[in-house]
Design an enzyme around this catalytic site. Structure first.
Site, PDB file in Angstrom:
ATOM      1  N   VAL A  37      -6.216 -25.716  54.295  1.00 53.67           N
ATOM      2  CA  VAL A  37      -5.114 -25.697  55.279  1.00 53.67           C
ATOM      3  C   VAL A  37      -5.592 -25.664  56.724  1.00 53.67           C
ATOM      4  O   VAL A  37      -4.785 -25.887  57.631  1.00 53.67           O
ATOM      5  CB  VAL A  37      -4.113 -24.522  55.099  1.00 53.67           C
ATOM      6  N   GLY A  76      -2.762 -20.288  43.407  1.00 51.54           N
ATOM      7  CA  GLY A  76      -3.074 -18.854  43.365  1.00 51.54           C
ATOM      8  C   GLY A  76      -2.103 -18.102  42.471  1.00 51.54           C
ATOM      9  O   GLY A  76      -1.270 -18.700  41.781  1.00 51.54           O
ATOM     10  N   ASN A  88      -7.334 -25.059  48.274  1.00 54.92           N
ATOM     11  CA  ASN A  88      -8.778 -25.356  48.281  1.00 54.92           C
ATOM     12  C   ASN A  88      -9.503 -24.628  47.142  1.00 54.92           C
ATOM     13  O   ASN A  88     -10.722 -24.658  47.058  1.00 54.92           O
ATOM     14  CB  ASN A  88      -9.406 -24.999  49.637  1.00 54.92           C
ATOM     15  N   ARG A 111       7.392 -32.205  62.723  1.00 56.42           N
ATOM     16  CA  ARG A 111       7.425 -33.680  62.629  1.00 56.42           C
ATOM     17  C   ARG A 111       8.438 -34.169  61.611  1.00 56.42           C
ATOM     18  O   ARG A 111       9.193 -35.088  61.879  1.00 56.42           O
ATOM     19  CB  ARG A 111       6.033 -34.208  62.244  1.00 56.42           C
ATOM     20  N   LYS A 151      -9.023 -17.860  60.442  1.00 55.48           N
ATOM     21  CA  LYS A 151      -8.760 -19.296  60.650  1.00 55.48           C
ATOM     22  C   LYS A 151      -7.694 -19.798  59.680  1.00 55.48           C
ATOM     23  O   LYS A 151      -6.825 -20.577  60.054  1.00 55.48           O
ATOM     24  CB  LYS A 151     -10.038 -20.107  60.393  1.00 55.48           C
ATOM     25  N   TYR A 168      -7.378 -10.081  58.235  1.00 52.14           N
ATOM     26  CA  TYR A 168      -6.175 -10.388  57.438  1.00 52.14           C
ATOM     27  C   TYR A 168      -4.916  -9.933  58.186  1.00 52.14           C
ATOM     28  O   TYR A 168      -4.004 -10.729  58.420  1.00 52.14           O
ATOM     29  CB  TYR A 168      -6.294  -9.675  56.100  1.00 52.14           C
TER      30      TYR A 168
END
Ligand code: NAD
Ligand code: UDP
Length: 308
Positions: A57, A10, A32, A104, A89, A143
């Site tokens: 994502v 972007g 994406n 992780r 989402k 948003y």
């Protein structure tokens, strides 16, 4: 370091990838391509330290990385309102996926939050301690509230799981690589002026914004990510405040365009004023913007002259 940048194709993400590579890091750009473009990163595709991964994502991902910058989310009102459920989402599940990965692999994780968390602010200028004035059920809510939940998730992973977080609240930023049809005000006015079309000022044009040039913002990102005094949230933006009418006049002057200014209806819940209080950025990051509006607009106009 090996660094993951979500939303790296972007406007802001591609400038961040450039900066991180220039600083000697390896960069994985995950995007994406909803509002981003391969053209923004075309010059990086042959760089052996750069990798592009086309991925959403909201679906989990795994990479062995040292740092994560989470920028994936459409930022212009027409784009984030195009599929509002997807926007929420993206913010919420994107944050959970980045935080899960950071937990992780023990990576430091950075969230690109926004001045929109302050909504239509009743405190001016906006310090980070202000909780905001946000409509939870309006057109901008997908948003604004998505970004607010993302901040909540970042702090809960930090408190519960000791995840090493950083949060920046970005105020309106402009510069080369904004999409010509992005819909945001700076790109709209410049493209309209260069094409000789009317400049569309929404409402009376008395609403204010404060515009930060992209290079200043990216410097603030890197400083916030690589210090240990604060996890944020930290406002990054340029406190120079202008009305939209003043901005339109400035663009006409700098482009030498004969376009006229016309008024269109003001979108619902459009914030009336916005200006960052950057005391925290000055204190913890020793950061302040360097590029004045005129210089930044000139560079942005030069870019758009090659596009329209
Ligand atoms: P942009 O639309 O140019 O970039 C967003 C990038 O995220 C695009 O490349 C897009 O394809 C990608 N993306 C969107 N949804 C995705 C998904 N579900 N999965 C993977 N990739 C996805 O906008 P920008 O101005 O570069 O904004 C970058 C970030 O900064 C955003 O999170 C935005 O909310 C935040 N921000 C920007 C500004 C600003 O003035 N530019 C202000 C406040 C906050
Ligand atoms: N705006 C405008 N004309 C346009 C696009 C936007 O007058 O063609 C106004 C808009 O109503 C808002 C300001 O400019 O008051 C900034 O809009 P933008 O979409 O760039 O960002 P945001 O509203 O999210 O700050």
């Amino acid at each position: 370091m090996r660094i993951l940048v979500t939303g790296g194709a972007g406007f802001l993400g591609s400038h961040l990838c450039d900066r991180l590579l220039a600083d000697g890091h390896e960069v994985i750009c995950l995007d994406n391509l909803f509002t981003g473009a391969k053209a923004n990163i075309a010059h990086l595709l042959t760089n052996p330290h750069f990798e592009f991964v086309r991925h959403d994502v909201i679906d989990p991902f795994k990479f062995e990385v040292d740092q994560i910058y989470n920028l994936a989310c459409p930022a212009s009102p027409p784009h984030y309102q195009y599929n509002p459920i997807k926007t929420t989402k993206t913010s919420v599940m994107g944050a959970i996926n980045c935080l899960g990965l950071a937990k992780r692999v023990k990576a430091r994780v950075f969230q690109a939050s926004t001045s929109e968390v302050y909504g239509d602010p009743s405190v001016h200028p906006q310090p980070e301690s202000y909780w905001g004035n946000v409509n939870p059920i309006g057109r901008r809510s997908c948003y604004d509230e998505g970004k607010r939940v993302a901040e909540t998730l970042f702090f809960d992973y930090h408190r519960e799981n000791k995840v090493d977080i950083r949060i920046v609240r970005i105020f309106n930023t402009y510069g080369p690589r904004m999409h010509p049809n992005d819909g945001r005000v700076v790109s709209n006015f410049i493209v309209q002026a260069l094409k000789g079309e009317d400049l569309t000022v929404y409402g009376e044009g008395t609403q204010t914004r404060s515009f930060c040039y992209v290079d200043d913002l990216i410097e603030g990102f890197v400083r916030l990510m690589n210090q240990t005094e604060t996890v944020g949230p930290v406002n990054i933006g340029n406190p120079g405040e202008f009305t939209m009418l003043e901005l339109a006049q400035q663009v006409l002057k700098l482009t030498g365009s004969k376009s006229k200014i016309v008024h269109k209806p003001l979108p619902a819940d459009d914030p009336k004023q916005r200006r960052p209080d950057i005391t925290l950025a000055q204190k913890h990051l020793k950061w302040a913007p360097q590029v004045p509006l005129t210089a930044g607009l000139e560079r942005t106009i030069a870019y758009f002259r090659t596009k329209v």
